[in-house]
Design a protein around this motif. Sequence first.
Motif, PDB file in Angstrom:
ATOM      1  N   ASN A   1     -11.139   2.374  -6.084  1.00  0.00           N
ATOM      2  CA  ASN A   1     -11.080   2.896  -7.146  1.00  0.00           C
ATOM      3  C   ASN A   1     -12.585   4.175  -7.465  1.00  0.00           C
ATOM      4  O   ASN A   1     -13.296   4.580  -7.771  1.00  0.00           O
ATOM      5  CB  ASN A   1     -10.946   2.984  -8.730  1.00  0.00           C
ATOM      6  CG  ASN A   1      -9.848   2.052  -9.140  1.00  0.00           C
ATOM      7  OD1 ASN A   1      -8.536   2.662  -9.050  1.00  0.00           O
ATOM      8  ND2 ASN A   1      -9.692   1.084  -9.607  1.00  0.00           N
TER       9      ASN A   1
ATOM     10  N   ILE B   1      -3.570   4.668   2.698  1.00  0.00           N
ATOM     11  CA  ILE B   1      -2.712   3.857   4.428  1.00  0.00           C
ATOM     12  C   ILE B   1      -1.531   3.485   4.490  1.00  0.00           C
ATOM     13  O   ILE B   1      -0.828   3.103   3.557  1.00  0.00           O
ATOM     14  CB  ILE B   1      -3.915   2.448   3.878  1.00  0.00           C
ATOM     15  CG1 ILE B   1      -5.128   2.703   4.718  1.00  0.00           C
ATOM     16  CG2 ILE B   1      -3.457   1.444   5.443  1.00  0.00           C
ATOM     17  CD1 ILE B   1      -5.317   2.827   5.847  1.00  0.00           C
TER      18      ILE B   1
ATOM     19  N   VAL C   1      -4.990  -7.405  -7.931  1.00  0.00           N
ATOM     20  CA  VAL C   1      -5.894  -7.077  -7.634  1.00  0.00           C
ATOM     21  C   VAL C   1      -6.196  -5.713  -8.085  1.00  0.00           C
ATOM     22  O   VAL C   1      -5.305  -4.582  -8.397  1.00  0.00           O
ATOM     23  CB  VAL C   1      -6.561  -6.868  -6.282  1.00  0.00           C
ATOM     24  CG1 VAL C   1      -7.187  -5.607  -5.788  1.00  0.00           C
ATOM     25  CG2 VAL C   1      -6.267  -8.123  -5.426  1.00  0.00           C
TER      26      VAL C   1
ATOM     27  N   SER D   1      -2.941  -5.898  -0.331  1.00  0.00           N
ATOM     28  CA  SER D   1      -3.430  -5.403  -1.026  1.00  0.00           C
ATOM     29  C   SER D   1      -4.564  -4.105  -0.067  1.00  0.00           C
ATOM     30  O   SER D   1      -3.873  -4.345   0.836  1.00  0.00           O
ATOM     31  CB  SER D   1      -4.665  -5.830  -1.327  1.00  0.00           C
ATOM     32  OG  SER D   1      -5.449  -5.243  -2.163  1.00  0.00           O
ATOM     33  N   ALA D   2      -4.401  -3.227  -0.577  1.00  0.00           N
ATOM     34  CA  ALA D   2      -5.480  -1.456   0.022  1.00  0.00           C
ATOM     35  C   ALA D   2      -6.651  -2.821   0.863  1.00  0.00           C
ATOM     36  O   ALA D   2      -6.148  -1.993   2.091  1.00  0.00           O
ATOM     37  CB  ALA D   2      -5.353  -0.335  -1.188  1.00  0.00           C
TER      38      ALA D   2
ATOM     39  N   GLY E   1       0.556  -1.024  -7.731  1.00  0.00           N
ATOM     40  CA  GLY E   1       0.722  -0.844  -5.936  1.00  0.00           C
ATOM     41  C   GLY E   1      -0.350  -2.202  -5.413  1.00  0.00           C
ATOM     42  O   GLY E   1      -0.551  -3.188  -5.888  1.00  0.00           O
TER      43      GLY E   1
ATOM     44  N   ARG F   1       1.057   5.672   4.236  1.00  0.00           N
ATOM     45  CA  ARG F   1       1.606   6.453   3.549  1.00  0.00           C
ATOM     46  C   ARG F   1       1.719   7.466   4.728  1.00  0.00           C
ATOM     47  O   ARG F   1       0.332   7.798   5.877  1.00  0.00           O
ATOM     48  CB  ARG F   1       1.112   6.772   2.323  1.00  0.00           C
ATOM     49  CG  ARG F   1       1.220   6.006   1.325  1.00  0.00           C
ATOM     50  CD  ARG F   1       0.834   6.075   0.399  1.00  0.00           C
ATOM     51  NE  ARG F   1       0.096   5.250  -1.018  1.00  0.00           N
ATOM     52  CZ  ARG F   1      -0.865   5.557  -1.482  1.00  0.00           C
ATOM     53  NH1 ARG F   1      -1.554   6.470  -1.835  1.00  0.00           N
ATOM     54  NH2 ARG F   1      -1.487   4.547  -1.993  1.00  0.00           N
TER      55      ARG F   1
ATOM     56  N   PRO G   1       1.022  -1.753  -0.225  1.00  0.00           N
ATOM     57  CA  PRO G   1       0.116   0.052   0.068  1.00  0.00           C
ATOM     58  C   PRO G   1       1.088   1.405   0.126  1.00  0.00           C
ATOM     59  O   PRO G   1       0.507   2.733  -0.476  1.00  0.00           O
ATOM     60  CB  PRO G   1      -1.034   0.236   1.079  1.00  0.00           C
ATOM     61  CG  PRO G   1       0.081  -1.106   1.826  1.00  0.00           C
ATOM     62  CD  PRO G   1       0.678  -2.349   1.330  1.00  0.00           C
TER      63      PRO G   1
ATOM     64  N   ASP H   1      -1.307  -5.648  -3.997  1.00  0.00           N
ATOM     65  CA  ASP H   1      -1.487  -6.414  -4.944  1.00  0.00           C
ATOM     66  C   ASP H   1      -1.184  -6.248  -6.594  1.00  0.00           C
ATOM     67  O   ASP H   1      -2.394  -5.734  -7.105  1.00  0.00           O
ATOM     68  CB  ASP H   1      -2.306  -7.523  -4.500  1.00  0.00           C
ATOM     69  CG  ASP H   1      -1.958  -9.002  -5.600  1.00  0.00           C
ATOM     70  OD1 ASP H   1      -1.082 -10.309  -4.672  1.00  0.00           O
ATOM     71  OD2 ASP H   1      -2.194  -9.758  -6.116  1.00  0.00           O
TER      72      ASP H   1
ATOM     73  N   MET I   1      -9.210   9.369  -4.676  1.00  0.00           N
ATOM     74  CA  MET I   1      -8.465   8.422  -5.418  1.00  0.00           C
ATOM     75  C   MET I   1      -7.626   7.423  -4.406  1.00  0.00           C
ATOM     76  O   MET I   1      -7.072   6.168  -4.769  1.00  0.00           O
ATOM     77  CB  MET I   1      -7.989   8.466  -6.563  1.00  0.00           C
ATOM     78  CG  MET I   1      -7.298   9.663  -7.316  1.00  0.00           C
ATOM     79  SD  MET I   1      -6.400   9.666  -8.209  1.00  0.00           S
ATOM     80  CE  MET I   1      -5.772   8.610  -8.722  1.00  0.00           C
ATOM     81  N   ARG I   2      -7.384   7.590  -3.892  1.00  0.00           N
ATOM     82  CA  ARG I   2      -6.555   7.272  -2.596  1.00  0.00           C
ATOM     83  C   ARG I   2      -6.890   6.534  -1.569  1.00  0.00           C
ATOM     84  O   ARG I   2      -5.957   5.696  -0.477  1.00  0.00           O
ATOM     85  CB  ARG I   2      -5.458   7.777  -1.495  1.00  0.00           C
ATOM     86  CG  ARG I   2      -4.498   9.379  -2.549  1.00  0.00           C
ATOM     87  CD  ARG I   2      -3.682  10.671  -2.062  1.00  0.00           C
ATOM     88  NE  ARG I   2      -4.965  10.618  -0.668  1.00  0.00           N
ATOM     89  CZ  ARG I   2      -4.755  11.485   0.165  1.00  0.00           C
ATOM     90  NH1 ARG I   2      -3.811  11.454   0.516  1.00  0.00           N
ATOM     91  NH2 ARG I   2      -6.304  11.505   0.410  1.00  0.00           N
ATOM     92  N   THR I   3      -8.217   5.954  -1.737  1.00  0.00           N
ATOM     93  CA  THR I   3      -9.132   5.379  -0.940  1.00  0.00           C
ATOM     94  C   THR I   3     -10.168   4.196  -0.989  1.00  0.00           C
ATOM     95  O   THR I   3     -10.095   4.787  -1.962  1.00  0.00           O
ATOM     96  CB  THR I   3     -10.182   6.636  -0.422  1.00  0.00           C
ATOM     97  OG1 THR I   3      -9.973   8.562  -0.037  1.00  0.00           O
ATOM     98  CG2 THR I   3     -11.039   5.811   1.332  1.00  0.00           C
TER      99      THR I   3
HETATM  100  N1  SAH Z   1      -3.438  -3.488  -7.142  1.00  0.00           N
HETATM  101  C1  SAH Z   1      -4.069  -2.585  -5.789  1.00  0.00           C
HETATM  102  C2  SAH Z   1      -5.678  -1.522  -6.578  1.00  0.00           C
HETATM  103  C3  SAH Z   1      -4.820  -0.907  -6.901  1.00  0.00           C
HETATM  104  S1  SAH Z   1      -6.354  -0.115  -7.966  1.00  0.00           S
HETATM  105  C4  SAH Z   1      -4.422  -3.339  -4.282  1.00  0.00           C
HETATM  106  O1  SAH Z   1      -3.943  -4.716  -4.495  1.00  0.00           O
HETATM  107  O2  SAH Z   1      -4.368  -2.196  -3.417  1.00  0.00           O
HETATM  108  C5  SAH Z   1      -5.986   1.465  -7.013  1.00  0.00           C
HETATM  109  C6  SAH Z   1      -7.207   2.209  -5.628  1.00  0.00           C
HETATM  110  O3  SAH Z   1      -6.601   1.125  -4.878  1.00  0.00           O
HETATM  111  C7  SAH Z   1      -7.165   3.638  -4.996  1.00  0.00           C
HETATM  112  O4  SAH Z   1      -8.980   4.265  -5.788  1.00  0.00           O
HETATM  113  C8  SAH Z   1      -7.416   2.785  -3.721  1.00  0.00           C
HETATM  114  O5  SAH Z   1      -8.988   2.568  -4.171  1.00  0.00           O
HETATM  115  C9  SAH Z   1      -6.850   1.054  -3.686  1.00  0.00           C
HETATM  116  N2  SAH Z   1      -5.683   2.362  -2.516  1.00  0.00           N
HETATM  117  C10 SAH Z   1      -4.297   1.614  -3.157  1.00  0.00           C
HETATM  118  N3  SAH Z   1      -3.619   2.332  -2.580  1.00  0.00           N
HETATM  119  C11 SAH Z   1      -4.512   2.442  -1.242  1.00  0.00           C
HETATM  120  C12 SAH Z   1      -3.816   2.293  -0.189  1.00  0.00           C
HETATM  121  N4  SAH Z   1      -2.144   3.328   0.003  1.00  0.00           N
HETATM  122  N5  SAH Z   1      -4.607   3.432   0.539  1.00  0.00           N
HETATM  123  C13 SAH Z   1      -6.006   3.338   0.818  1.00  0.00           C
HETATM  124  N6  SAH Z   1      -6.630   2.886  -0.078  1.00  0.00           N
HETATM  125  C14 SAH Z   1      -5.390   2.427  -1.146  1.00  0.00           C
END
Ligand code: SAH
Length: 253
Positions: free
Chosen positions: A165, A198, A85, A115-116, A80, A200, A12, A82, A220-222
Amino acid sequence: MSGRLYVVGLGPGAASMRTPEAEAVLAAADDLVGYGPYVARAPERAGQVRHVSDNREELDRARHALVLAAAGRTVAVCSGGDAGVFAMAAAVFEAVDHGDPAWRALEIEVVAGVSAMFAAAARLGAPLGGDFCAISLSDNLKPWELVVKRLRAAAEAGFAIALYNPLSKARPWQLGAAFEALREVLPCSTPVAFAAAISRPDEAIRVAELGVADPAWADMRTLVLIGAATTRSIERPDGRPWLYTPRSVAEDA
Ligand code: SAH
């Protein structure tokens, strides 16, 4: 000499949430390929080439990585979280499926990441402790009607839902429409968590009930987590509850 292609999930954000296996692959690669902010998370290494591209060009990026590997290079495609995902691993296999037959003989390895939804759930307690699903609200690759159909079906079936997303500048209205659809199926008291960035420096978490949840709290970071009907909230003195979904479900739930 034959090359290798790794598709790596970087977790993340924080380096401490990257697996040792991902670190080893980043260190061994001749080339890093990916969306700029993800590639920027990899430690600098002399002699390593970085191929940075825009977030929307996933299939071109996957083909580029395959061409490099076919030429004998060791390539790490960076995602980012996994890589499997809503990320680059599927794009790589789409490219292999429809591309140069020689690519099928390449050594390809997908390296798992946090994954997030797992990083967010860990901060919140155990909201994914029962059956759950993950849905991307992006309608770049699927029609919006299908997103709404899946949301309703998942909520009706009693899954907790991890929403990826949730919105972006190009898609400002989707999360509001998703909440509207979910309010028709779930009680207004259903817990909803907004887990932003999360691990960061700008991490922020907010928990509310579905009835009052405001799409403006997400960006978009949520990662937005919708509780199941069985998800419970344990109030704490600091005002931020633990959320958890019990492992067992009654027969009539
Ligand atoms: N492959 C990534 C997802 C990519 S799609 C994974 O497995 O996490 C991008 C979305 O992931 C973002 O819009 C948000 O919804 C989520 N995301 C990615 N990093 C994040 C983080 N540090 N904290 C919260 N949500 C995150």
